[in-house]
Design an enzyme around this catalytic site. Sequence first.
Site, PDB file in Angstrom:
ATOM      1  N   LYS A  34      28.857  39.930  35.175  1.00 49.28           N
ATOM      2  CA  LYS A  34      28.578  41.270  34.649  1.00 49.28           C
ATOM      3  C   LYS A  34      27.154  41.411  34.098  1.00 49.28           C
ATOM      4  O   LYS A  34      26.613  42.513  34.051  1.00 49.28           O
ATOM      5  CB  LYS A  34      29.582  41.606  33.539  1.00 49.28           C
ATOM      6  CG  LYS A  34      30.981  41.878  34.058  1.00 49.28           C
ATOM      7  CD  LYS A  34      31.084  43.270  34.664  1.00 49.28           C
ATOM      8  CE  LYS A  34      32.521  43.607  35.040  1.00 49.28           C
ATOM      9  NZ  LYS A  34      32.614  44.963  35.621  1.00 49.28           N
ATOM     10  N   SER A  75      36.393  46.415  26.770  1.00 51.89           N
ATOM     11  CA  SER A  75      36.917  45.397  25.866  1.00 51.89           C
ATOM     12  C   SER A  75      36.616  44.008  26.418  1.00 51.89           C
ATOM     13  O   SER A  75      37.065  43.014  25.905  1.00 51.89           O
ATOM     14  CB  SER A  75      38.418  45.572  25.684  1.00 51.89           C
ATOM     15  OG  SER A  75      39.052  45.560  26.936  1.00 51.89           O
ATOM     16  N   GLU A 111      42.855  41.073  44.569  1.00 45.95           N
ATOM     17  CA  GLU A 111      43.288  41.731  43.331  1.00 45.95           C
ATOM     18  C   GLU A 111      44.670  41.225  42.944  1.00 45.95           C
ATOM     19  O   GLU A 111      45.367  40.612  43.758  1.00 45.95           O
ATOM     20  CB  GLU A 111      43.278  43.255  43.500  1.00 45.95           C
ATOM     21  CG  GLU A 111      44.291  43.776  44.505  1.00 45.95           C
ATOM     22  CD  GLU A 111      44.172  45.296  44.712  1.00 45.95           C
ATOM     23  OE1 GLU A 111      43.479  45.970  43.943  1.00 45.95           O
ATOM     24  OE2 GLU A 111      44.797  45.788  45.669  1.00 45.95           O
ATOM     25  N   GLY A 123      48.602  44.898  40.430  1.00 37.13           N
ATOM     26  CA  GLY A 123      47.660  46.019  40.368  1.00 37.13           C
ATOM     27  C   GLY A 123      46.964  46.170  41.703  1.00 37.13           C
ATOM     28  O   GLY A 123      45.770  45.937  41.811  1.00 37.13           O
ATOM     29  N   ASP A 180      45.873  48.544  43.598  1.00 39.94           N
ATOM     30  CA  ASP A 180      45.294  49.864  43.904  1.00 39.94           C
ATOM     31  C   ASP A 180      44.355  49.821  45.110  1.00 39.94           C
ATOM     32  O   ASP A 180      44.278  50.772  45.883  1.00 39.94           O
ATOM     33  CB  ASP A 180      44.574  50.444  42.676  1.00 39.94           C
ATOM     34  CG  ASP A 180      43.606  49.477  42.029  1.00 39.94           C
ATOM     35  OD1 ASP A 180      43.989  48.300  41.841  1.00 39.94           O
ATOM     36  OD2 ASP A 180      42.475  49.870  41.712  1.00 39.94           O
ATOM     37  N   SER A 184      34.183  34.532  39.079  1.00 35.58           N
ATOM     38  CA  SER A 184      33.430  35.642  38.485  1.00 35.58           C
ATOM     39  C   SER A 184      33.197  35.522  36.989  1.00 35.58           C
ATOM     40  O   SER A 184      32.284  36.148  36.456  1.00 35.58           O
ATOM     41  CB  SER A 184      34.106  36.968  38.798  1.00 35.58           C
ATOM     42  OG  SER A 184      35.420  36.979  38.292  1.00 35.58           O
TER      43      SER A 184
END
Lengths: 320, 320
Positions: B55, B80, B206, B210, B212, B306
């Site tokens: 990130k 968060s 994923e 979840g 999606d 990651s």
Amino acid sequence: MPAFAVSFDDIAAAATRLRGIAHRTPAITSATLDARTGARVFLKAENLQRMGAFKFRGAYNRLAQLDAGERARGVVAFSSGNHAQGVALAARLLGIAATIVMPSDAPAAKLAATRGYGAEIVLYERATMNRAEIASALVAERGATLVPPYDDPAIIAGAGTTALELIEDAGPLDVLIVCTGGGGLLSGCALAATALTPGIAVYGVEPVAGDDWVQSLARNERVTIPIPATIADGLQTQTPGELTFPIVRALCAGVVTVSDDELRLAMRFAFERLKLVIEPSGAAALAALLMERVDVRGKRVGVTISGGNVDAATFARLIA
Amino acid sequence: MPAFAVSFDDIAAAATRLRGIAHRTPAITSATLDARTGARVFLKAENLQRMGAFKFRGAYNRLAQLDAGERARGVVAFSSGNHAQGVALAARLLGIAATIVMPSDAPAAKLAATRGYGAEIVLYERATMNRAEIASALVAERGATLVPPYDDPAIIAGAGTTALELIEDAGPLDVLIVCTGGGGLLSGCALAATALTPGIAVYGVEPVAGDDWVQSLARNERVTIPIPATIADGLQTQTPGELTFPIVRALCAGVVTVSDDELRLAMRFAFERLKLVIEPSGAAALAALLMERVDVRGKRVGVTISGGNVDAATFARLIA
């Protein structure tokens, strides 16, 4: 310079042998660590080495120099730790049969890992049997070659490639901090570092409970102590090596000590800030750095992280 | 090729901005992993990145492009997790004031880390308050710039440098496996990888709870799901990003899923065999590799790790 059992050329030759075989482990930097210590720190992450410790370097360098006859008769080592796995893996890569003498109460994970590398394991009862005698009997019976854990020129030279790579990757260093049990890593790194950067201050680190190096250097002779009680299971040697002691005495700036609590602190720091798994012994040099046992402010500092072989339950307990 | 929000040139420019600022994390190899998968695997260890996750790349790339006026008015982010720390660290390095909107029940360690990077923290009650509204109010009040976690060209381009570096260091890859939440890392890596090695098969991963991305790709439109219940706290997004979805749809070979048990298995593998601390989200791509969700046999495979931000108690429980 006095003639030691190992020369810089031996280390350079070991580096050539290991090229493409051992991992060239990264020299890891951390802004957090630099801010905390006031130094520019380069961590040589040998926990990321094959089989999880620097021990692979010396074992492979030793076994790669056996002749055809010696290879055919196999190798023997006695160890309950990383040396066993280093010899087992090096032997498998070179197509040599390896027999490892291990105590019957060795951790299941270490037995499994050593067996996983294809070695034959001979178990002995720690209380009643002498592992060196068992190994000697195997050597006599089979004509096999005994591979000692540190007191051997090829083992020392292989270990010394750790510092060679670190200095090649990080650039010149003012200080190098290295953990020490028998002194294979420390003496090899001292030889490499002082050859590459004369004037570098090389420090050894050992558990305070097992300060055979400190005592030996103070008395200028190899002192033997009882088996030390420490979580650093790889640093429980009782006396400096015969070959390693004169090298360390001549080339190192000193040996400092750390407590088990300080080893835990370093393991937690590595977990939280570096995302690295370090075994207790492997955290000794980092612990000495964090506890300011060595003056590093404003300097370029190399620190060895010598291994990461620790089982999950122990690790969970130590970082809690 | 269709025009996306981000081009390969944007990623190359991000790489230039990040040079000497972000860590060039190692491409880690493991003979054990290769033997187990039948592939040649290169792990891009972004858990060793500054602040412990990829990130930082996007956050720094975004903030470095702010003009003097924008810098003076500061930045705001709501998160968060790792995005908060990435923005906080990037802001500190660039001398920009950062305000992070975090839930009052965020882990103490994450609050402390974000505060440690010098950010101001605004807490909100998860049950009764809307963090996006709080952040928007701060933006309106201060003229600050909102830094979104993934749906932003500069964030995507920064994340894409992960694959750029991996391919530069490892050489051409046949397959690249990348975890995906909002899709910033996946879309950026897909852009970089397909530009550098046309024909590469890029897969997203994923949590099965979840999915999606899987649902959205199947229906060819962005599907919104309830907040998924998974240990992968960084992958709990409810829908693909507006900018990331078309990139992934056009450039990726598919998205596969892993269960929480499979994430734990990958974390344990990384602990035992790689000596790396990986957080649950960060283990998704490795889990997909280990569980053979992607056909990799005989291929050269890149896998992103990651992040590594996980507290000691959680880590101890998950690797037990």
